[in-house]
Design a protein around this motif. Sequence first.
Motif, PDB file in Angstrom:
ATOM      1  N   SER A   1      10.143   4.158   5.201  1.00 36.05           N
ATOM      2  CA  SER A   1      11.177   2.880   4.224  1.00 36.05           C
ATOM      3  C   SER A   1      10.612   3.286   2.813  1.00 36.05           C
ATOM      4  CB  SER A   1      10.946   1.631   4.598  1.00 36.05           C
ATOM      5  OG  SER A   1       9.607   1.093   4.568  1.00 36.05           O
ATOM      6  N   CYS A   2      11.714   2.743   1.729  1.00 34.89           N
ATOM      7  CA  CYS A   2      11.239   2.815   0.503  1.00 34.89           C
ATOM      8  C   CYS A   2      10.122   1.650   0.391  1.00 34.89           C
ATOM      9  CB  CYS A   2      12.382   2.580  -0.407  1.00 34.89           C
ATOM     10  SG  CYS A   2      13.211   4.258  -0.551  1.00 34.89           S
ATOM     11  N   GLU A   3      10.323   0.574   0.864  1.00 31.60           N
ATOM     12  CA  GLU A   3       9.502  -0.637   0.915  1.00 31.60           C
ATOM     13  C   GLU A   3       7.998   0.016   1.053  1.00 31.60           C
ATOM     14  OE1 GLU A   3       8.437  -5.098   2.616  1.00 31.60           O
ATOM     15  OE2 GLU A   3      10.077  -3.755   3.414  1.00 31.60           O
ATOM     16  N   ARG A   4       7.833   0.924   2.134  1.00 31.38           N
ATOM     17  CA  ARG A   4       6.491   1.371   2.464  1.00 31.38           C
ATOM     18  C   ARG A   4       6.074   2.364   1.154  1.00 31.38           C
ATOM     19  NH1 ARG A   4       3.430   0.565   6.671  1.00 31.38           N
ATOM     20  NH2 ARG A   4       2.040   2.305   7.412  1.00 31.38           N
ATOM     21  N   ALA A   5       6.793   2.925   0.656  1.00 37.94           N
ATOM     22  CA  ALA A   5       6.741   3.875  -0.299  1.00 37.94           C
ATOM     23  C   ALA A   5       5.796   3.229  -1.457  1.00 37.94           C
ATOM     24  CB  ALA A   5       7.739   4.773  -0.842  1.00 37.94           C
ATOM     25  N   HIS A   6       6.585   2.131  -1.886  1.00 38.64           N
ATOM     26  CA  HIS A   6       6.134   1.226  -2.983  1.00 38.64           C
ATOM     27  C   HIS A   6       4.668   0.357  -2.591  1.00 38.64           C
ATOM     28  CE1 HIS A   6       9.294   1.379  -5.812  1.00 38.64           C
ATOM     29  NE2 HIS A   6       9.878   1.482  -5.015  1.00 38.64           N
ATOM     30  N   LEU A   7       4.517   0.252  -1.209  1.00 32.29           N
ATOM     31  CA  LEU A   7       3.313  -0.290  -0.845  1.00 32.29           C
ATOM     32  C   LEU A   7       2.359   0.660  -0.989  1.00 32.29           C
ATOM     33  CD1 LEU A   7       4.315  -1.952   2.495  1.00 32.29           C
ATOM     34  CD2 LEU A   7       3.396  -3.114   0.385  1.00 32.29           C
ATOM     35  N   TYR A   8       2.346   2.093  -0.664  1.00 33.49           N
ATOM     36  CA  TYR A   8       1.447   3.134  -0.906  1.00 33.49           C
ATOM     37  C   TYR A   8       1.103   3.545  -2.436  1.00 33.49           C
ATOM     38  CZ  TYR A   8       1.241   5.016   3.953  1.00 33.49           C
ATOM     39  OH  TYR A   8       0.915   5.069   5.222  1.00 33.49           O
ATOM     40  N   LYS A   9       2.229   2.989  -3.267  1.00 32.28           N
ATOM     41  CA  LYS A   9       1.943   3.353  -4.639  1.00 32.28           C
ATOM     42  C   LYS A   9       1.135   2.270  -5.190  1.00 32.28           C
ATOM     43  CE  LYS A   9       4.367   3.176  -9.028  1.00 32.28           C
ATOM     44  NZ  LYS A   9       5.728   2.925  -9.695  1.00 32.28           N
ATOM     45  N   ASN A  10       1.310   0.965  -4.767  1.00 32.66           N
ATOM     46  CA  ASN A  10       0.451  -0.061  -5.324  1.00 32.66           C
ATOM     47  C   ASN A  10      -0.786   0.021  -4.811  1.00 32.66           C
ATOM     48  OD1 ASN A  10       2.901  -1.083  -6.542  1.00 32.66           O
ATOM     49  ND2 ASN A  10       3.304  -2.592  -5.063  1.00 32.66           N
ATOM     50  N   TYR A  11      -0.953   0.591  -3.506  1.00 34.77           N
ATOM     51  CA  TYR A  11      -2.412   0.353  -2.778  1.00 34.77           C
ATOM     52  C   TYR A  11      -3.251   1.591  -3.482  1.00 34.77           C
ATOM     53  CZ  TYR A  11      -5.646   1.816   0.796  1.00 34.77           C
ATOM     54  OH  TYR A  11      -7.071   2.197   1.553  1.00 34.77           O
ATOM     55  N   TYR A  12      -2.844   2.701  -3.703  1.00 33.43           N
ATOM     56  CA  TYR A  12      -3.407   4.020  -4.398  1.00 33.43           C
ATOM     57  C   TYR A  12      -3.682   3.693  -5.743  1.00 33.43           C
ATOM     58  CZ  TYR A  12      -3.525   6.497   0.117  1.00 33.43           C
ATOM     59  OH  TYR A  12      -3.610   6.928   1.358  1.00 33.43           O
ATOM     60  N   THR A  13      -2.845   3.103  -6.445  1.00 34.82           N
ATOM     61  CA  THR A  13      -2.821   2.900  -7.870  1.00 34.82           C
ATOM     62  C   THR A  13      -4.031   1.756  -8.209  1.00 34.82           C
ATOM     63  OG1 THR A  13      -0.896   1.675  -8.018  1.00 34.82           O
ATOM     64  CG2 THR A  13      -0.749   3.898  -8.753  1.00 34.82           C
ATOM     65  N   TYR A  14      -3.967   0.969  -7.231  1.00 38.06           N
ATOM     66  CA  TYR A  14      -4.760  -0.343  -7.328  1.00 38.06           C
ATOM     67  C   TYR A  14      -6.245   0.051  -7.240  1.00 38.06           C
ATOM     68  CZ  TYR A  14      -6.907  -4.800  -7.026  1.00 38.06           C
ATOM     69  OH  TYR A  14      -7.737  -6.232  -6.958  1.00 38.06           O
ATOM     70  N   LEU A  15      -6.782   0.880  -5.944  1.00 44.03           N
ATOM     71  CA  LEU A  15      -7.635   0.916  -5.737  1.00 44.03           C
ATOM     72  C   LEU A  15      -8.257   2.036  -6.433  1.00 44.03           C
ATOM     73  CD1 LEU A  15      -7.815   0.925  -1.638  1.00 44.03           C
ATOM     74  CD2 LEU A  15      -8.478  -0.717  -3.353  1.00 44.03           C
ATOM     75  N   TYR A  16      -7.533   3.073  -6.925  1.00 45.50           N
ATOM     76  CA  TYR A  16      -8.356   4.349  -7.641  1.00 45.50           C
ATOM     77  C   TYR A  16      -8.204   3.997  -9.133  1.00 45.50           C
ATOM     78  CZ  TYR A  16      -9.114   6.570  -3.493  1.00 45.50           C
ATOM     79  OH  TYR A  16      -9.595   6.934  -2.295  1.00 45.50           O
ATOM     80  N   GLY A  17      -7.473   2.911  -9.575  1.00 48.34           N
ATOM     81  CA  GLY A  17      -7.317   2.266 -11.001  1.00 48.34           C
ATOM     82  C   GLY A  17      -8.553   1.287 -11.392  1.00 48.34           C
ATOM     83  N   LEU A  18      -9.446   0.928 -10.207  1.00 50.29           N
ATOM     84  CA  LEU A  18     -10.259  -0.222 -10.620  1.00 50.29           C
ATOM     85  C   LEU A  18     -11.381   0.394 -11.305  1.00 50.29           C
ATOM     86  CD1 LEU A  18     -10.296  -2.012  -7.157  1.00 50.29           C
ATOM     87  CD2 LEU A  18      -9.491  -2.888  -9.125  1.00 50.29           C
ATOM     88  N   PRO A  19     -12.164  -0.467 -11.892  1.00 46.30           N
ATOM     89  CA  PRO A  19     -11.696  -1.638 -12.200  1.00 46.30           C
ATOM     90  C   PRO A  19     -10.803  -2.020 -13.389  1.00 46.30           C
ATOM     91  CG  PRO A  19     -13.849  -1.048 -13.479  1.00 46.30           C
ATOM     92  CD  PRO A  19     -13.412   0.220 -12.786  1.00 46.30           C
ATOM     93  N   MET A  20     -10.286  -0.768 -13.950  1.00 46.17           N
ATOM     94  CA  MET A  20      -9.399  -0.947 -15.257  1.00 46.17           C
ATOM     95  C   MET A  20      -8.044  -1.683 -14.820  1.00 46.17           C
ATOM     96  SD  MET A  20     -11.375   1.927 -14.985  1.00 46.17           S
ATOM     97  CE  MET A  20     -10.300   3.140 -14.109  1.00 46.17           C
ATOM     98  N   LYS A  21      -7.697  -1.758 -13.509  1.00 44.64           N
ATOM     99  CA  LYS A  21      -6.352  -2.435 -13.085  1.00 44.64           C
ATOM    100  C   LYS A  21      -6.446  -3.885 -13.116  1.00 44.64           C
ATOM    101  CE  LYS A  21      -3.040  -1.304 -11.196  1.00 44.64           C
ATOM    102  NZ  LYS A  21      -1.640  -1.326 -11.772  1.00 44.64           N
ATOM    103  N   LEU A  22      -8.014  -4.500 -13.323  1.00 41.34           N
ATOM    104  CA  LEU A  22      -8.243  -5.881 -13.391  1.00 41.34           C
ATOM    105  C   LEU A  22      -7.790  -6.626 -14.710  1.00 41.34           C
ATOM    106  CD1 LEU A  22     -11.549  -5.925 -11.620  1.00 41.34           C
ATOM    107  CD2 LEU A  22      -9.325  -6.358 -10.628  1.00 41.34           C
ATOM    108  N   LYS A  23      -7.103  -5.550 -15.516  1.00 43.85           N
ATOM    109  CA  LYS A  23      -6.569  -6.049 -16.886  1.00 43.85           C
ATOM    110  C   LYS A  23      -5.127  -6.350 -16.765  1.00 43.85           C
ATOM    111  CE  LYS A  23      -8.688  -5.222 -20.814  1.00 43.85           C
ATOM    112  NZ  LYS A  23      -9.110  -4.603 -21.792  1.00 43.85           N
TER     113      LYS A  23
END
Length: 250
Positions: free
Chosen positions: A130-152
Amino acid sequence: MLCDENTILEQSNATHMLKSVIISIFLCISTITFAQEVSGKVLLEKAIQYHDPNGNWETFNDTLHITMKTPKNPDRVSIIHINLPDEYFSVKATRGEKTTEYTIAKDRCAIAFNGNSNLSEEIKKENNLSCERAHLYKNYYTYLYGLPMKLKDEGTLIDPKVQRKTFKGKEYIVLKVTYNESVGKDTWYFYFNPKTYAMEVYQFFKDESKNDGEYILLTDEKVINGIKMPKNRAWYYNKDDGYLGTDILN
């Protein structure tokens, strides 16, 4: 009366020892009080300076190759492309004989399964596509691999008080993070090396009083697009140290 040579040496040694003790006490006190003196936002800036010294995350445009290893399952091999300026994300993941592909280009979403993008509702339901799952993957990977920068990011609440904790026998300076309700409800703790400010562990709870949630041990690093990213992420349950799996950045 003048002191003899032995007396002078003894006094000199005593003075030297006293200075050493004073210096040691001073360093010890400095280490203990560091976590009390520095604010959460200052610690975050130091961590970002370590991981992303040139501020490359804001314009990140690169590909990640990730292998996920879990007990009793075949490896899942993923090719992930993140282009933040163009608001583009794609992930192609293969496990066994199944390959799923999700692409998000701004507001558009595309799904493919085993190379086929013309999917019936039955196939989508059977494989949880589903597209909902697609957005979950997007948020998951950009969050984890964007840490700690994503904490801003907006909606992130940085606790001003920095803690000092020992975790798995190692001492860390720790940042507590919560989120506005519209962003998330979990409580996160980020564990940084007190000398380098490298992020080495993070942990989250849905209800901290129940010791639920997970902790993630980060080992080794890989530099991508000028950013120091953890190479290995090993996931465990908080409650019993049960091992969940490891993501390996190839």
